[in-house]
Design an enzyme around this catalytic site. Structure first.
Site, short mmCIF file in Angstrom:
data_model
loop_
_atom_site.label_atom_id
_atom_site.label_comp_id
_atom_site.label_asym_id
_atom_site.label_seq_id
_atom_site.Cartn_x
_atom_site.Cartn_y
_atom_site.Cartn_z
N HIS A 18 0.83 -1.20 0.00
CA HIS A 18 0.00 0.00 0.00
C HIS A 18 0.88 1.26 0.00
CE1 HIS A 18 0.88 0.60 4.18
NE2 HIS A 18 0.27 -0.50 4.56
N HIS A 21 4.21 1.33 2.06
CA HIS A 21 5.33 0.58 1.48
C HIS A 21 5.87 1.31 0.25
CE1 HIS A 21 2.51 -2.66 3.07
NE2 HIS A 21 3.53 -2.65 3.92
N CYS A 126 3.19 -9.97 21.77
CA CYS A 126 2.21 -9.41 20.83
C CYS A 126 2.39 -10.12 19.50
CB CYS A 126 2.41 -7.91 20.66
SG CYS A 126 1.39 -7.27 19.31
N CYS A 129 3.18 -7.75 16.47
CA CYS A 129 4.57 -7.30 16.33
C CYS A 129 5.55 -8.47 16.30
CB CYS A 129 4.99 -6.41 17.51
SG CYS A 129 4.00 -4.97 17.75
N LYS A 296 -5.08 6.31 10.86
CA LYS A 296 -4.18 5.28 10.36
C LYS A 296 -4.87 4.52 9.23
CE LYS A 296 -1.11 2.24 12.74
NZ LYS A 296 -0.80 1.41 13.87
N LYS A 299 -7.29 -1.88 6.67
CA LYS A 299 -8.21 -2.59 5.79
C LYS A 299 -9.64 -2.45 6.30
CE LYS A 299 -6.23 -6.65 5.14
NZ LYS A 299 -6.16 -8.09 5.14
N1 MSP Z 1 8.90 -7.19 8.15
C1 MSP Z 1 9.08 -6.05 8.98
C2 MSP Z 1 10.37 -5.34 8.64
C3 MSP Z 1 11.59 -6.17 8.74
S1 MSP Z 1 13.00 -5.30 8.22
C4 MSP Z 1 14.27 -6.25 8.65
C5 MSP Z 1 7.91 -5.09 8.81
N2 MSP Z 1 7.21 -5.18 7.69
S2 MSP Z 1 5.95 -4.24 7.29
O1 MSP Z 1 5.38 -4.83 6.10
O2 MSP Z 1 5.09 -4.08 8.40
O3 MSP Z 1 6.57 -2.89 6.85
C6 MSP Z 1 6.72 -1.83 7.75
C7 MSP Z 1 7.26 -0.66 6.95
O4 MSP Z 1 6.36 -0.33 5.86
C8 MSP Z 1 7.37 0.63 7.72
O5 MSP Z 1 8.52 0.69 8.53
C9 MSP Z 1 7.39 1.63 6.58
O6 MSP Z 1 8.60 1.57 5.91
C10 MSP Z 1 6.31 1.07 5.68
N3 MSP Z 1 4.98 1.53 6.08
C11 MSP Z 1 3.89 0.75 6.32
N4 MSP Z 1 2.84 1.56 6.63
C12 MSP Z 1 3.22 2.84 6.61
C13 MSP Z 1 2.53 4.07 6.67
N5 MSP Z 1 1.25 4.17 6.92
N6 MSP Z 1 3.24 5.19 6.42
C14 MSP Z 1 4.55 5.16 6.06
N7 MSP Z 1 5.21 4.01 5.96
C15 MSP Z 1 4.66 2.86 6.47
O7 MSP Z 1 7.73 -4.27 9.69
#
Ligand code: MSP
Length: 647
Positions: A18, A21, A126, A129, A296, A299
């Site tokens: 989304h 990412h 959790c 997390c 935030k 879904k």
């Molecule tokens: N798999 C772990 C990361 C492991 S790295 C060794 C993870 N994955 S995640 O799919 O949850 O991705 C989190 C990351 O996605 C955030 O740190 C950010 O880079 C991006 N984002 C996801 N949602 C976001 C927003 N709403 N806004 C900005 N970026 C965010 O955590």
């Protein structure tokens, strides 16, 4: 030659990509391109994180094996990036052999050095997390990220002696002020580290509980904790320990993450590296969250922004520019189509687009479409050239310091300055008065500065930048650019070069109006609906397909609070197997005390449109049976997995 290594987090494959990412990955791409223009050798890594409880649960929900499931979602990520003009050097998946081997190598090394031990531990886990929380880290007994009550789990596991490195880490952060940036996150980590003893990190999960992971090289009854596994991806891709890539790129390592995963990157990862005898990374760049209308994205709220949809609607380059310009690095930002359209029209169509179309058409009118030779510079020319030098120097410095929106703001000083320069030098008057040499200088100053602007924009809008340069008669080759030198050199655009006739890279757009049916049709539809309703009422029957539309799911009540503004209502947080629990506003306060509901399984109507009840959003309905002054909750009997469908 300096080297630059940039990484994004590897994304969990339990959800489709989304806006969040897309932002991190576009930003990494922009940083990567920026450093390429500085003449550095770069390596840009992204990928997917595919082990752990979450993935297994998501696969089960989809009736797939974990392998089938991770393959399909990982592909969605790797397929999306080229469409967003993201040019990554590598795409890593934690289920790849190269990664499994690297994780086992690091584990064995740290184990052999005595920094991993076997012990028993009980903690608040959790599942969202995938980590244990200490009592202190919980907020009102809940996970601060997911606002759910963690589960208390006690079991025998392997632990990494993270505590041993606490003082070293504090020292390292103190002596490298931009190790974690911006400063607010550095301060957050320092205060966390100084607030008490750092606990050791549980780095295993017994296979009896979870099989989908990397087996510990020293105990086949355990798999590796997903974070210990995932963080190592950053060195797997560089072929740690012997690979040339590791030697070349690790010294220039830069990670980008959002604030949600600050602790694993700022605390777990540097201490893991230290224990394995590897130098720390150079910078951890931490950004805020994209919100949608200050909420935030989720879904269940139905407000998730699909990056490709936006890119198709407004153009990928405009979308990339908006993201980079709008978010102040480190703070949260709000996404809306209104804001995107506003920036597109103001900064791109008006400022940049106009500059290009005016200058090209004047060159055609006054110099047959060829770059004129400049004459002597006057005061106005020197002034605008100085604005150009300052704005490019600031742009470059801000990009190096991870203040991207300020960098772009500064570049726009030049874009706007050049539009003003056209207004004040009045090339049309110079033409009328036949001041050809002066006219040539003015147009040359414009065109050469436009070339510089286009080059600086390549990291952010690669395709548009290349097209702008093409319009200026230049074939772009990133290896030939010397970005650092651009602010000081003058005159690379050769007089005589033929220019495009016009430029319309950023046409103005209107915000799509909400689709409204013409009044007549609406009225007709209303009548028809009423009739149909009457018919149904009359026989009291519903079509089977109507019933099929209702999606009912079993969920566990995680927490319950009183509605701040209504005595009969409760705010119930229910886990129905989604990423985040839902809040349901339920009229149960007369019948249950909050603690009588917590932990119980209930049935939730999951596909009701969210609505607000006395100011609180309700994302569904809990089913219950009223018998006189008693209320019984509908449930699935002996207990089933959260998220199971009621049919
Ligand atoms: N798999 C772990 C990361 C492991 S790295 C060794 C993870 N994955 S995640 O799919 O949850 O991705 C989190 C990351 O996605 C955030 O740190 C950010 O880079 C991006 N984002 C996801 N949602 C976001 C927003 N709403 N806004 C900005 N970026 C965010 O955590």
């Amino acid at each position: 030659m300096d080297s630059f290594f940039i990484t994004t987090p590897i994304y969990y494959v339990n959800a489709k990509p989304h806006l969040g990412h897309a932002y991190t990955t576009i930003l990494a791409d922009a940083m990567n391109r920026f450093h390429r223009l500085l003449g550095e050798e770069t390596y840009f890594l992204t990928g997917t994180d595919e082990h752990g409880d979450k993935i297994v649960q998501a696969a089960e929900k989809n009736d797939q094996t974990p392998r089938e499931y991770v393959d399909s979602i990982s592909k969605m990520f790797s397929d999306l990036w080229p469409d967003l003009q993201i040019d990554n050097s590598d795409f890593i998946r934690t289920t790849q052999e190269r990664h499994i081997a690297c994780v086992q190598k690091v584990l064995q090394k740290v184990y052999d050095s005595g920094d991993i031990y076997f012990g028993e531990y009980g903690g608040h886990y959790c599942f969202g997390c995938e980590r244990f929380y200490t009592e202190k880290e919980l907020v009102d007994g809940k996970c601060p990220q997911h606002e759910t009550k963690p589960e208390y789990i006690a079991e025998k596991n392997y632990f990494f002696k993270m505590s041993k490195y606490q003082d070293w880490l504090i020292g390292h952060i103190n002596s490298n002020p931009d190790f974690i940036r911006p400063e607010r996150y550095r301060n957050e980590v320092l205060s966390l580290l100084k607030s008490g003893a750092l606990e050791d990190l549980c780095i295993s999960r017994p296979k009896s509980r979870l099989e989908w992971g990397i087996e510990l090289p020293f105990d086949s009854d355990y798999v590796t904790y997903v974070w210990f596994d995932a963080l190592i991806n950053y060195i797997t891709a560089l072929e740690y320990p012997e690979g040339d890539k590791f030697k070349k790129f690790w010294p220039g390592a830069n990670h980008i993450v959002a604030k949600d995963i600050l602790k694993p990157h700022a605390v777990f990862w540097p201490t893991m590296l230290k224990a394995a005898g590897i130098e720390p990374y150079q910078h951890l760049n931490v950004h805020g969250y994209w919100l949608v209308k200050d909420t935030k994205m989720s879904k269940s709220l139905g407000n998730v922004v699909e990056p490709l949809e936006m890119a198709k609607k407004y153009g990928i380059n405009a979308f990339r520019y908006f993201l980079m310009r709008e978010m102040v690095f480190g703070s949260d930002a709000s996404f809306s189509e209104e804001a995107l359209v506003g920036r597109l029209n103001a900064d791109l169509a008006n400022d940049l687009g106009n500059l290009f179309s005016r200058s090209l058409s004047m060159t055609h009118k006054y110099f047959e479409g060829k770059v004129p030779a400049p004459g002597e510079d006057g005061e106005e020319d020197n002034d605008i050239k100085k604005i150009g030098r300052d704005s490019m120097a600031t742009f470059q410095q801000e990009f190096l310091d991870a203040r991207f929106s300020r960098g772009l703001e500064s570049l726009w000083n030049l874009v706007r300055g050049l539009n003003k320069y056209i207004d004040s030098t009045q090339p049309w008057t110079l033409y009328k008065e036949e001041k050809t040499s002066r006219l040539g200088t003015v147009l040359y100053v414009l065109l050469e500065n436009m070339r510089k602007i286009a080059v600086h924009l390549w990291p952010i809008m690669p395709e548009a930048s290349e097209k702008m340069l093409e319009q200026l008669g230049i074939e772009f080759c990133c290896d030939k650019v010397n970005l650092a030198g651009e602010k000081d050199v003058w005159g690379l655009l050769e007089p005589g070069t033929e220019l495009a006739k016009s430029s319309n890279l950023f046409p103005r757009v209107d915000l799509p109006a909400a689709e409204e049916k013409p009044k007549k049709e609406k009225a007709k539809a209303g009548k028809f609906d009423k009739k149909a309703e009457k018919k149904e009422d009359s026989d009291g029957m519903a079509e089977f397909t109507d019933f099929q539309k209702i999606d009912m799911r079993v969920g566990t009540v995680l927490s319950v609070a009183k509605h701040p503004d209504a005595d009969k209502l409760l705010l119930v947080k229910v886990d129905i197997g989604e990423d985040e629990p839902r809040q349901v506003v339920a009229g149960l306060a007369e019948f249950f005390k909050p603690e009588q509901l917590e932990g119980r399984q209930v049935v939730v109507v999951a596909n009701l449109k969210p609505r607000k009840l006395r100011g609180e959003v309700s994302q569904g309905m809990i089913l219950a049976v009223r018998d006189g002054d008693k209320m019984e909750l509908m449930t699935a009997g002996s207990g089933v997995t959260n998220g199971c469908k009621v049919s």
